[in-house]
Enzyme design. Structure first.
Site, PDB file in Angstrom:
ATOM      1  N   GLY A 397     -92.742 -74.211  68.223  1.00 43.50           N
ATOM      2  CA  GLY A 397     -91.388 -73.686  68.256  1.00 43.50           C
ATOM      3  C   GLY A 397     -90.448 -74.723  68.840  1.00 43.50           C
ATOM      4  N   VAL A 401     -88.502 -73.295  75.082  1.00 37.32           N
ATOM      5  CA  VAL A 401     -88.754 -71.852  74.965  1.00 37.32           C
ATOM      6  C   VAL A 401     -89.936 -71.407  75.828  1.00 37.32           C
ATOM      7  CG1 VAL A 401     -87.740 -71.661  72.672  1.00 37.32           C
ATOM      8  CG2 VAL A 401     -90.164 -72.229  72.892  1.00 37.32           C
ATOM      9  N   GLY A 402     -90.538 -72.325  76.568  1.00 38.74           N
ATOM     10  CA  GLY A 402     -91.589 -71.936  77.513  1.00 38.74           C
ATOM     11  C   GLY A 402     -93.005 -72.164  77.031  1.00 38.74           C
ATOM     12  N   LYS A 403     -93.196 -73.046  76.047  1.00 37.24           N
ATOM     13  CA  LYS A 403     -94.542 -73.274  75.524  1.00 37.24           C
ATOM     14  C   LYS A 403     -95.450 -73.913  76.577  1.00 37.24           C
ATOM     15  CE  LYS A 403     -93.149 -75.880  72.118  1.00 37.24           C
ATOM     16  NZ  LYS A 403     -91.721 -75.876  72.460  1.00 37.24           N
ATOM     17  N   THR A 404     -94.956 -74.974  77.212  1.00 34.62           N
ATOM     18  CA  THR A 404     -95.777 -75.707  78.181  1.00 34.62           C
ATOM     19  C   THR A 404     -96.040 -74.872  79.432  1.00 34.62           C
ATOM     20  OG1 THR A 404     -94.854 -77.795  77.386  1.00 34.62           O
ATOM     21  CG2 THR A 404     -95.956 -77.820  79.531  1.00 34.62           C
ATOM     22  N   SER A 720     -83.908 -75.954  51.640  1.00 37.10           N
ATOM     23  CA  SER A 720     -83.420 -74.590  51.857  1.00 37.10           C
ATOM     24  C   SER A 720     -81.925 -74.414  51.554  1.00 37.10           C
ATOM     25  CB  SER A 720     -83.701 -74.160  53.308  1.00 37.10           C
ATOM     26  OG  SER A 720     -82.990 -74.955  54.235  1.00 37.10           O
ATOM     27  N   LYS A 763     -83.003 -69.051  61.976  1.00 36.70           N
ATOM     28  CA  LYS A 763     -81.797 -69.017  61.151  1.00 36.70           C
ATOM     29  C   LYS A 763     -80.998 -67.728  61.388  1.00 36.70           C
ATOM     30  CE  LYS A 763     -83.692 -72.007  57.535  1.00 36.70           C
ATOM     31  NZ  LYS A 763     -84.162 -72.105  56.137  1.00 36.70           N
TER      32      LYS A 763
END
Length: 824
Positions: A397, A401-404, A720, A763
């Protein structure tokens, strides 16, 4: 071992009392024979008794004419010696068949022995008894009369059968025996050379045979016993000569081997032996031994396999042979240090309290429901089954966003150690697998290093930025990670430095990435992909209040009562000072606000707790971001599109304009090849279906088309924007307005089919931030919308299409724009 001693007389021995008596253990000790010149006279004086007490000899044969001292240790043998010494002083010395029998009976003895006279008995300080025996003549056991307190047997004399005096062959054999004995002495420098004097001066043939038979260097007592049992002296001499010749051959081979080895002894071997000597001296002085003791102490606490234990023992012995001042010593010590510090079979116990785990995950992170659910599923299965291979989860992502940080929360929820490995920019395979320890500066790979730091074999390890791995001539780290991240293979992970397999199957690996497309396909196939999407403004406000603001207050030492940020102020900061899907930029801005307040407090200035927009302007400066808003439908040829970037979703505007010319297409805005192809396809479709738009084909020959995507400094690519470009071109040629509040995303084909695209959630968030109410996308994306929570799609209407015609029918209104161009 061969014993060679100079002959002397019994009288001399007894007078001098200087018989050498070594420290012997029981009747199997080494004997020192002394050949008697007056044996014949003594033997004639002895009358062979009908019964004899029997002394069992272990691994030795007593011959006529020799004197040997032995240490007696068996209780029955001590009793026998003491009683016989006080009486006739005669006993029978017989060899036992099996040396392992500690309490032999008559059945355990050979039938032929030698009558022996006890010359002296010496009581030793340790309680044992040493007895000196003189061999006299041979006898044969007829039967055993008693077994206790010692063996007494019926015996008869066995005399030697002398050859005829005219037998010259016998004399030749005797001389050959004498020569063989001298040859053996010559081949054996370690033997006393004075024995040659005895061999040359023994005139009695029987004495010479006895002397040489005793000194045969053979381990098998049965061969010596066979010599004793031969009655014919000539036959005994022939047998002895054959055994001597065999001994000569063996000595020659030994000497040849020794000579070759000695010749091949090079400088390195010489240093090895010298280092061994030096090591012994160092151990005596206590120099360099602490390293070995430390390693041995750590090794005792390890729970490793026999294979690893054997490897450690071998490498430790190599270290002990090294000089601590040599350059290889630190390398060898570091390798062993790596072995003993690695946790072999040491696992932390998982906390299987599911409610507690869920509570911890919710405390540390807002949202991320899919990831939390997957972790809780894993814990639940472990609780039910007791064991489970750890999954390989990939969190992908946008940044921030807080992955780690999620990895730390997972480790805390499980009660495991946590380790992090940054893979960004990694381009050397050895960083994963380690270097071979033969290289200077070699070390284990990052996987093994991290496990060593975690001190358990089942930590949670997060592999950060797995999509940013590089590769060059030094190898491909992504290929090396295939073994690490494959649950079917990583139970036997091979690190080049360790050079032994290590079990990674209990390690919970979490990987993070921004773009899934940049991950090696084979690597992606081994991982379970979990999307961590961006946050809504409402979610960012909650995250700021629950996590970011308290964290920054604690870091800067400012009390919570000194700072009050309302939801509207936090939203103002988000919209005007950040543009991101995550919250990393928001945290930086909040830190700046807290620092400003902390400075005022430190200067004892008056602080107003509740901040306003004006205060935010003072602290953070003028707004850095202008909110990307929908710009209306007043102009023909301008359509709002939706794009996905590594920082989240965004809106973009496709602008087209017409100018008189020859129908050329100009593309600007830093577009990539795929996007340029989409523009070409869109124009060709409009040309091919001009009649549906009430356009004449000649129009495309008289008007040039310029398609531009603003923010030209930013590279743009991807398929897209296909339907957006087609709509913009159609709007330009028809001068019809595009429906108000509409944004769109989708790929197109030459046939006019609208294909699905990715990044839908990001999106949608971008569209909501821009105030868009309607979104047009492929019908095949409907399944993606169903998986998104209602909170994300609230206030947005979705219009699903199959073809470009469906898009144009919905997006283009019948209303002409103000002041339209006259297209003809």
């Amino acid at each position: 071992m061969t014993h060679w001693h100079v002959s002397c007389t019994t009288v001399d021995i007894m007078k001098k009392n200087e018989i050498f008596i070594p420290e012997l253990s029981d009747e199997d000790a080494e004997y020192i024979p002394i050949v008697m010149d007056d044996l014949e006279t003594d033997s004639k004086k002895v009358k062979m008794p009908k019964q004899l007490p029997i002394l069992a000899l272990r691994n030795a044969v007593l011959y006529s004419g020799t004197i040997i001292p032995i240490t007696v240790g068996r209780d029955k043998s001590i009793t026998l010696v003491r009683e016989v010494y006080g009486d006739s002083k005669l006993l029978g010395a017989v060899t036992q068949r099996d040396v392992k029998v500690d309490n032999p009976t008559g059945k355990d003895l050979y039938k032929v022995g030698t009558v022996a006279r006890i010359l002296k008995v010496i009581e030793m300080p340790d309680g044992s008894v040493t007895v000196i025996l003189q061999g006299l003549q041979r006898f044969e056991i007829l039967g055993v009369r008693q077994e206790a307190p010692y063996i007494i047997a019926d015996v008869k004399e066995r005399s030697d059968v002398q050859p005829e005096e005219s037998d010259n062959n016998f004399n030749v054999i005797i001389e050959s025996i004498r020569d063989a004995g001298l040859h053996i002495l010559k081949l054996s420098p370690h033997l006393p050379q004075e024995a040659a004097f005895a061999i040359k001066n023994i005139d009695n043939n029987s004495f010479l045979i006895s002397f040489m038979s005793w000194n045969l260097d053979i381990d098998n007592a049965a061969d010596k016993q066979e010599l004793l049992e031969i009655d014919l002296l000539k036959e005994r001499a022939l047998k002895l000569l054959a055994l001597l010749n065999r001994q000569i051959d063996i000595l020659k081979i030994k000497n040849d081997i020794h000579q070759k080895v000695h010749t091949e002894l090079n400088q390195q071997q010489r240093e090895y032996y010298l280092n061994s000597q030096l090591k012994t001296i160092q151990n005596e002085l206590g120099i360099g031994s602490d390293d070995v003791k430390e390693l041995e102490a750590k090794a005792k606490r390890q729970k490793w396999s026999s294979e690893v234990a054997e490897l450690f023992k071998k490498e430790l012995q190599k270290l002990q042979r090294m000089n601590p001042h040599y350059g290889d010593y630190p390398m060898q010590f570091n390798y062993l240090q790596c072995l003993v510090e690695l946790p072999w079979g040491k696992y932390s116990k998982d906390n299987l309290n599911l409610k507690n785990a869920e509570k911890i995950l919710d405390e540390d992170h807002f949202g991320l429901e899919k990831v939390k659910e997957r972790i809780l599923e894993h814990l639940a299965i472990i609780k039910l089954k007791g064991d489970l291979k750890s999954p390989i989860l990939c969190l992908f992502g946008p940044p921030g966003v807080g992955k780690t940080s999620l990895g730390k929360s997972v480790a805390r929820a499980l009660g495991r150690s946590f380790g992090r490995i940054s893979l960004g920019g990694l381009h050397d395979e050895a960083e994963i697998r380690g270097h071979r320890k033969t290289y200077i500066g070699a070390m284990s790979g990052r996987i093994i290093q991290t496990i060593t730091k975690c001190k358990t074999a089942n930590p949670v390890i997060i592999l950060d930025e797995i999509d940013k791995i590089g590769h060059d001539f030094r190898g491909d780290p992504a290929a090396a990670l295939l073994e690490v991240l494959d649950p079917e293979q990583n139970h036997a992970f091979h690190d080049n430095y360790l050079d032994v397999d290590y079990d990674l199957s209990k390690v919970l690996f979490l990987t993070t990435a921004n773009s899934v497309g940049n991950i090696h396909p084979a690597l992606r196939d081994r991982m379970e992909m979990l999307e961590v999407s961006g946050y809504l403004i409402e979610e960012k406000i909650e995250i700021a209040k629950r996590y970011l603001l308290p964290k920054q207050l604690k870091l800067h030492g400012v009390k919570a009562a000194k700072v009050k940020l309302t939801d509207s102020i936090i939203e103002y900061v988000i919209e005007h000072y950040t543009r991101e899907s995550g919250v990393r930029g928001l945290e930086k801005q909040l830190a700046k606000i807290i620092r400003h307040i902390g400075k005022k407090i430190a200067f004892d200035e008056k602080v107003k707790p509740t901040l306003t927009e004006k205060d935010i302007h003072t602290i953070l400066g003028a707004p850095k971001m202008t909110k990307e808003m929908y710009q209306g439908n007043d102009f023909a040829g301008v359509v709002t599109g939706l794009a996905w970037t590594e920082t989240g979703g965004d809106i973009l505007f496709i602008e087209t304009s017409l100018s008189r010319g020859k129908g050329t297409l100009t593309l600007t805005g830093n577009l990539g090849d795929v996007m340029k192809e989409s523009a070409t396809i869109a124009l060709e479709y409009i040309r091919a279906h001009a009649d549906k738009l009430n356009l004449t084909p000649e129009i495309f020959e008289r008007w040039n088309i310029h398609l531009h995507v603003p923010e030209g400094a930013i590279p743009k690519d991807g398929p897209s924007a296909g339907i957006t470009m087609a709509t913009a071109i159609a709007s330009s040629f028809t001068q019809r307005q595009v429906r108000k509040g509409v944004a769109m995303t989708g790929e197109i084909t030459l046939r006019g089919k609208v294909l699905p695209v990715g990044g839908i959630k990001e999106k949608i968030l971008a569209a909501k931030r821009a105030g868009i109410s309607d979104i047009v996308l492929s019908r095949e994306n409907e399944k993606d919308i169903r998986e998104i929570k209602d909170i994300y799609i609230k206030g947005v209407t979705f219009h699903y299409v199959n073809t470009i015609s469906d898009v144009l029918d919905y997006a283009l209104t019948d209303k002409k724009v103000k002041n339209p161009l006259t297209i003809s």
